[in-house]
Scaffold this motif. Structure first.
Motif: not given
Length: 127
Positions: A26, A28, A45, A80, A82-85, A99-101, A104
């Motif tokens: 992972t 970040g 991303l 993968e 991190n779509e949350a970003l 939380d901010a990776w 992957k």
């Protein structure tokens, strides 16, 4: 003083790497990097399936101060992101190591991890 977790590896370009123990890592950006950037407003991303090459640009972070390329610390395939970003880029400022990776990556060569800095060496590099 920047937070530098001892369980991670670091690139001198301010990315962190967590070995997931399954052939993936992972990735970040470090607490130091997010502090230098200021308030993060956008993260580009990488695409799932994209190939990364160690030390080459694979992502972009924009803040109110500047845009900064993010470099892949290892070579491999993005498996993968991190779509949350997409909705909450400020997570980079709030929680850079949890939380901010960003992505992957399935490693092409696990030996590349040995070329990265440990926490003590990274701390020395940013002093």
């Amino acid at each position: 003083m920047s937070n530098i977790p001892s369980n991670l590896k670091y690139a001198d370009s301010h990315e962190w790497v967590r070995d997931n123990g399954d052939g993936t890592v992972t990735v970040g950006i470090t607490d130091h990097a997010q502090d230098l950037l200021g308030d993060v407003v956008y993260i580009e991303l990488p695409d799932v399936g994209a190939e990364t090459t160690a030390s080459e640009q694979f992502s972009l972070v924009e803040s109110v101060k500047a845009a900064s390329d993010i470099y892949a610390p290892v070579s491999g395939e993005v498996v993968e992101v991190n779509e949350a970003l997409d909705d909450s880029p400020e997570l980079v400022n709030e929680s850079p190591f949890e939380d901010a990776w960003i992505a992957k990556i399935k490693l092409n060569d696990p030996a590349e991890l040995d070329k990265l800095l440990d926490a003590a060496a990274y701390a020395t590099s940013i002093e």
